[in-house]
Design a protein around this motif. Structure first.
Motif, mmCIF file in Angstrom:
data_model
loop_
_atom_site.group_PDB
_atom_site.id
_atom_site.type_symbol
_atom_site.label_atom_id
_atom_site.label_comp_id
_atom_site.label_asym_id
_atom_site.label_seq_id
_atom_site.Cartn_x
_atom_site.Cartn_y
_atom_site.Cartn_z
ATOM 1 N N VAL A 156 -16.788 -15.954 -1.202
ATOM 2 C CA VAL A 156 -16.737 -14.549 -1.627
ATOM 3 C C VAL A 156 -15.636 -13.799 -0.899
ATOM 4 C CG1 VAL A 156 -17.969 -12.340 -1.516
ATOM 5 C CG2 VAL A 156 -19.116 -14.378 -2.403
ATOM 6 N N ARG A 157 -14.856 -13.064 -1.682
ATOM 7 C CA ARG A 157 -13.832 -12.174 -1.132
ATOM 8 C C ARG A 157 -13.982 -10.805 -1.795
ATOM 9 N NH1 ARG A 157 -12.863 -14.440 3.146
ATOM 10 N NH2 ARG A 157 -10.981 -13.175 3.449
ATOM 11 N N VAL A 158 -13.551 -9.790 -1.075
ATOM 12 C CA VAL A 158 -13.511 -8.436 -1.638
ATOM 13 C C VAL A 158 -12.051 -8.040 -1.797
ATOM 14 C CG1 VAL A 158 -14.186 -6.010 -1.380
ATOM 15 C CG2 VAL A 158 -15.680 -7.832 -0.504
ATOM 16 N N TRP A 159 -11.668 -7.691 -3.000
ATOM 17 C CA TRP A 159 -10.293 -7.268 -3.275
ATOM 18 C C TRP A 159 -10.254 -5.771 -3.526
ATOM 19 C CZ3 TRP A 159 -7.630 -11.266 -7.081
ATOM 20 C CH2 TRP A 159 -7.504 -12.490 -6.420
ATOM 21 N N ALA A 160 -9.217 -5.152 -2.994
ATOM 22 C CA ALA A 160 -9.009 -3.718 -3.180
ATOM 23 C C ALA A 160 -7.889 -3.490 -4.192
ATOM 24 C CB ALA A 160 -8.644 -3.070 -1.846
ATOM 25 N N ILE A 161 -8.127 -2.563 -5.104
ATOM 26 C CA ILE A 161 -7.133 -2.193 -6.113
ATOM 27 C C ILE A 161 -6.735 -0.749 -5.855
ATOM 28 C CG2 ILE A 161 -6.651 -2.031 -8.591
ATOM 29 C CD1 ILE A 161 -9.255 -3.871 -8.900
ATOM 30 N N PRO A 162 -5.631 -0.511 -5.140
ATOM 31 C CA PRO A 162 -5.237 0.861 -4.828
ATOM 32 C C PRO A 162 -4.899 1.635 -6.099
ATOM 33 C CG PRO A 162 -3.828 -0.749 -3.696
ATOM 34 C CD PRO A 162 -4.670 -1.494 -4.655
ATOM 35 N N ALA A 163 -5.150 2.935 -6.074
ATOM 36 C CA ALA A 163 -4.845 3.796 -7.220
ATOM 37 C C ALA A 163 -4.166 5.065 -6.723
ATOM 38 C CB ALA A 163 -6.114 4.125 -7.989
ATOM 39 N N PRO A 164 -2.866 5.011 -6.432
ATOM 40 C CA PRO A 164 -2.147 6.207 -5.980
ATOM 41 C C PRO A 164 -2.272 7.334 -7.002
ATOM 42 C CG PRO A 164 -0.787 4.232 -5.735
ATOM 43 C CD PRO A 164 -1.996 3.822 -6.511
ATOM 44 N N THR A 165 -2.557 8.531 -6.516
ATOM 45 C CA THR A 165 -2.763 9.771 -7.304
ATOM 46 C C THR A 165 -4.073 9.756 -8.075
ATOM 47 O OG1 THR A 165 -1.664 9.157 -9.410
ATOM 48 C CG2 THR A 165 -0.256 9.951 -7.618
ATOM 49 N N GLY A 166 -4.914 8.755 -7.869
ATOM 50 C CA GLY A 166 -6.170 8.683 -8.622
ATOM 51 C C GLY A 166 -7.355 9.288 -7.898
ATOM 52 N N GLY A 167 -7.115 10.146 -6.908
ATOM 53 C CA GLY A 167 -8.174 10.640 -6.039
ATOM 54 C C GLY A 167 -9.007 11.768 -6.607
ATOM 55 N N ARG B 275 6.422 -3.530 -13.423
ATOM 56 C CA ARG B 275 6.732 -2.102 -13.489
ATOM 57 C C ARG B 275 5.594 -1.285 -12.879
ATOM 58 N NH1 ARG B 275 7.364 -1.373 -19.729
ATOM 59 N NH2 ARG B 275 5.384 -2.503 -19.497
ATOM 60 N N ASN B 276 4.430 -1.889 -12.794
ATOM 61 C CA ASN B 276 3.261 -1.261 -12.189
ATOM 62 C C ASN B 276 3.331 -1.482 -10.674
ATOM 63 O OD1 ASN B 276 0.720 -0.476 -11.315
ATOM 64 N ND2 ASN B 276 -0.398 -1.598 -12.892
ATOM 65 N N PRO B 277 3.430 -0.429 -9.878
ATOM 66 C CA PRO B 277 3.608 -0.616 -8.423
ATOM 67 C C PRO B 277 2.343 -1.039 -7.685
ATOM 68 C CG PRO B 277 3.432 1.717 -8.943
ATOM 69 C CD PRO B 277 3.430 0.987 -10.269
ATOM 70 N N ILE B 278 1.191 -1.052 -8.337
ATOM 71 C CA ILE B 278 -0.071 -1.370 -7.665
ATOM 72 C C ILE B 278 -0.095 -2.841 -7.246
ATOM 73 C CG2 ILE B 278 -2.573 -1.602 -7.959
ATOM 74 C CD1 ILE B 278 -2.479 0.803 -9.837
ATOM 75 N N GLU B 279 -0.387 -3.075 -5.974
ATOM 76 C CA GLU B 279 -0.572 -4.429 -5.453
ATOM 77 C C GLU B 279 -1.937 -4.508 -4.784
ATOM 78 O OE1 GLU B 279 2.598 -5.640 -2.920
ATOM 79 O OE2 GLU B 279 4.112 -5.618 -4.531
ATOM 80 N N MET B 280 -2.737 -5.469 -5.198
ATOM 81 C CA MET B 280 -4.077 -5.629 -4.640
ATOM 82 C C MET B 280 -3.999 -6.296 -3.261
ATOM 83 S SD MET B 280 -6.225 -6.704 -8.074
ATOM 84 C CE MET B 280 -5.424 -8.280 -8.253
ATOM 85 N N GLN B 281 -5.034 -6.048 -2.452
ATOM 86 C CA GLN B 281 -5.113 -6.689 -1.142
ATOM 87 C C GLN B 281 -6.542 -7.127 -0.867
ATOM 88 O OE1 GLN B 281 -3.135 -4.997 2.295
ATOM 89 N NE2 GLN B 281 -1.826 -3.714 0.990
#
Length: 604
Positions: free
Chosen positions: A329-340, A299-305
């Motif tokens: 080592v990898r760097v993962w991004a966690i998008p946060a729509p409307t969290g700006g 239900r949470n639309p956030i998808e990491m990349q």
């Protein structure tokens, strides 16, 4: 013509009378829910399992003096005449809300002491007190309704399983101790001194033996017993699962059979909330990389990349140095729509520190600000920041958080951060059921504590590629790359079922266990019944087990498993109502040839 004799306690139930019964005489029995005094006229709400009926007694009623004595939760019998409620006093929330009974006789069947916890309403009382007086707690409307909903859900499951061609079998409760999984509850044998039965952690071996015995399709609403430490999503001691096994099936056959059954049950009791059609199949690796969990809340639309390349050689020296030093080592991004906003980003950073992390790097985008804001943006520059924004599909008013290291060590934290962002930003649609199959689980994992290869899920599963895949692996790293025909059902962030296609080939079974350090003799000793059975013609088979408790909890919207169980233990595994566990007599111990050895207080 003689008049029919009235039943001793009731002619109908407290939920049975309607407007069509006006003018009739009625006899009801039940609990006094509450008594209201309206200017000398007494209104008594009488409650039983089926509902609630309003009783009226005025000073002219022959039952008035008896009515004045009544107190909450007394059990009474009331005779009276059914009459229509006066205009403006009907209660549309009650099935019996159009009528009331004018009392002519009241008999007290049982009195109640002053209540230690209230029954009327839904007050928040200490859990241990509620469990100690569970028989009172179960009278509360919500809990009573939850238990009845549980029965209806279980009945629906049984009906659907039978309609799908399954047969319900009961497997033994006293069985052999299992060396795998959680701790067993042991039961000492009086007839065989020094030996023990165990309560089943699950009917796993029995249901597989039923397939070898030729019964083809098995199910059971099975009690399972595990001596585990307390967990938020499982009651201590015991729980129930829909246990399923099928012969001559591949993984897809299990999916095609069970998906409509589970979907149908959820739709039946979802109160109109949408339920996923055509569940997606998400590989375990993908679930970890996108959601940081093998039981994601979809239900949470956030998808990491993965955004590692945007930080390689960048001015953000912390990440750039880690990438250069270690290829894992990898760097993962966690998008946060409307969290700006800086306020939200700072809250997330503080939360991460509370979780034992150094923090969360972030970038957020504001109107008229090129390249994004925040320390990370300043260090990597507008070109890299814009490339990250484009990759993630973000816009002004959004944010993104970063975590870096070996994903095997940080993915769970990343998943928690995804969950936190979705909850804080109210991105999660609470009024739906999102389901998926998680597939292609790793067959093995590296046990860092014991420095050895271990099964990652179910040791009875078939490895993808069979014995050939096991033979082809030449190193521990190769073993951890082998996938299994294992799968979970996830719903709204909970694992509600787990299953696999079984390893029914005895040679492959031995080979799989040998890789974890066990010998053929160990396999024969620990799983003798199953191993022997496989020597005599075992059909390919597979199945699953779905958690009844979790399904009911999701469907009734409960936050706690104790809200959907009749007589649960508390989190310390104590049954406060019955006083279990308890000490037993010396005589009982002698009969069982047992001596109790108290734990060493110095080591405790």
């Amino acid at each position: 013509m003689t008049k029919a004799k009235l039943h001793r306690y009731r002619s109908t139930t407290c939920g049975g009378l309607r407007k069509t019964d006006v003018g009739q005489s009625a006899r009801l029995s039940g609990w006094v829910h509450r008594v209201r005094d309206h200017g000398g006229v007494l209104f008594i709400d009488l409650r039983d399992h089926y509902g609630l009926t309003q009783i009226v007694a005025d000073p002219d009623s022959p039952a008035f003096k008896s009515a004045e004595l009544l107190r909450s939760e007394w059990v009474v019998r009331i005779d009276g005449a059914v009459r229509e409620r006066p205009a403006g006093t009907t209660n549309a929330d009650l099935p019996s809300g159009d009528i009331e009974i004018y009392a002519t006789e009241i008999e007290v069947l049982s009195v109640a002491k002053e209540l230690p916890i209230p029954v009327f309403g839904e007050p928040d009382y200490p859990e241990d007190l509620r469990l100690q007086y569970r028989f009172l707690d179960l009278r509360r409307e919500t809990l009573h309704a939850n238990i009845m909903k549980r029965l209806a859900i279980t009945a629906s499951i049984r009906r659907r399983m039978v309609e799908a061609g399954f047969f319900e079998f009961s497997t033994p409760i006293l069985t052999a101790s299992s060396p795998e999984g959680a701790r067993d509850f042991l039961v000492p044998s009086r007839i065989h001194p020094g030996k023990f039965y165990a309560l089943p952690q699950a009917p796993q071996q029995y249901k597989q033996l039923l397939m070898v015995s030729g019964f083809d399709r098995y199910f059971q609403i099975a009690p399972c017993f595990r001596d585990e430490d307390p967990r938020a999503d499982r009651l201590p001691g015991e729980f129930y699962q829909l246990d399923v096994e099928m012969s001559f099936v591949e993984q897809e056959d299990v999916f095609q059979t069970m998906e409509p059954i589970i979907t149908g049950v959820l739709e039946e009791f979802a109160n109109g909330k949408p339920v996923t059609k055509n569940w997606p199949r998400i590989p375990w690796d993908t679930a970890i990389a996108k959601y940081g969990s093998d039981k994601p809340d979809l239900r949470n639309p956030i998808e990491m990349q993965d955004v590692t390349e945007h930080f390689r050689g960048s001015g953000f020296k912390v990440f750039a140095g880690m990438i250069e030093k270690d290829p894992k080592v990898r760097v993962w991004a966690i998008p946060a729509p409307t969290g700006g906003s800086r306020a939200f980003c700072d809250r997330m950073n503080s939360w991460a520190q509370g979780e034992g992390q150094p923090g969360l790097g972030y970038v957020f985008w504001r109107e008229g600000e090129e390249g994004g804001a925040g320390p990370v943006a300043k260090n990597i520059g507008p070109e890299r920041t814009s490339a990250i924004r484009d990759q993630l599909g973000l816009k002004v008013g959004d944010a993104v958080f970063f975590t870096a290291g070996d994903p095997a060590k940080f993915y769970k934290f990343a998943g928690l951060a995804r969950d936190r962002a979705g909850q804080e930003l109210k991105l999660i649609d609470e009024n739906r059921f999102e389901l998926a199959w998680i597939v292609d689980f790793p067959f093995y994992e590296w046990n860092e504590d014991e420095k050895k290869i271990d099964f990652s899920h179910n040791p009875f599963s078939m490895p993808q590629g069979g014995a050939e895949a096991l033979d082809a692996a030449k190193s521990d790293a190769d073993y951890t790359k082998i996938k299994a025909y294992q799968y979970d059902i996830v719903c709204n962030g909970f694992e509600i079922a787990s299953g696999s296609v079984r390893n029914h080939m005895p040679e492959t079974m031995v080979k799989a266990f040998e890789i974890t350090g066990l010998t053929q003799a160990d396999v024969e000793s620990r799983f003798g019944g199953l191993y022997r059975a496989f020597q005599y013609g075992a059909p390919p088979h597979g199945g699953m087990a779905a958690g009844i408790d979790r399904m009911v909890m999701l469907l009734v919207g409960a936050k706690n498993l104790r809200e959907i169980s009749l007589f649960p233990m508390n989190q310390q595994a104590n049954d406060l109502l019955m006083g279990a566990p308890s000490e037993v007599s010396i005589k009982q111990l002698r009969e069982l040839s047992i001596r109790v050895v108290q734990p060493d207080s110095k080591k405790a």
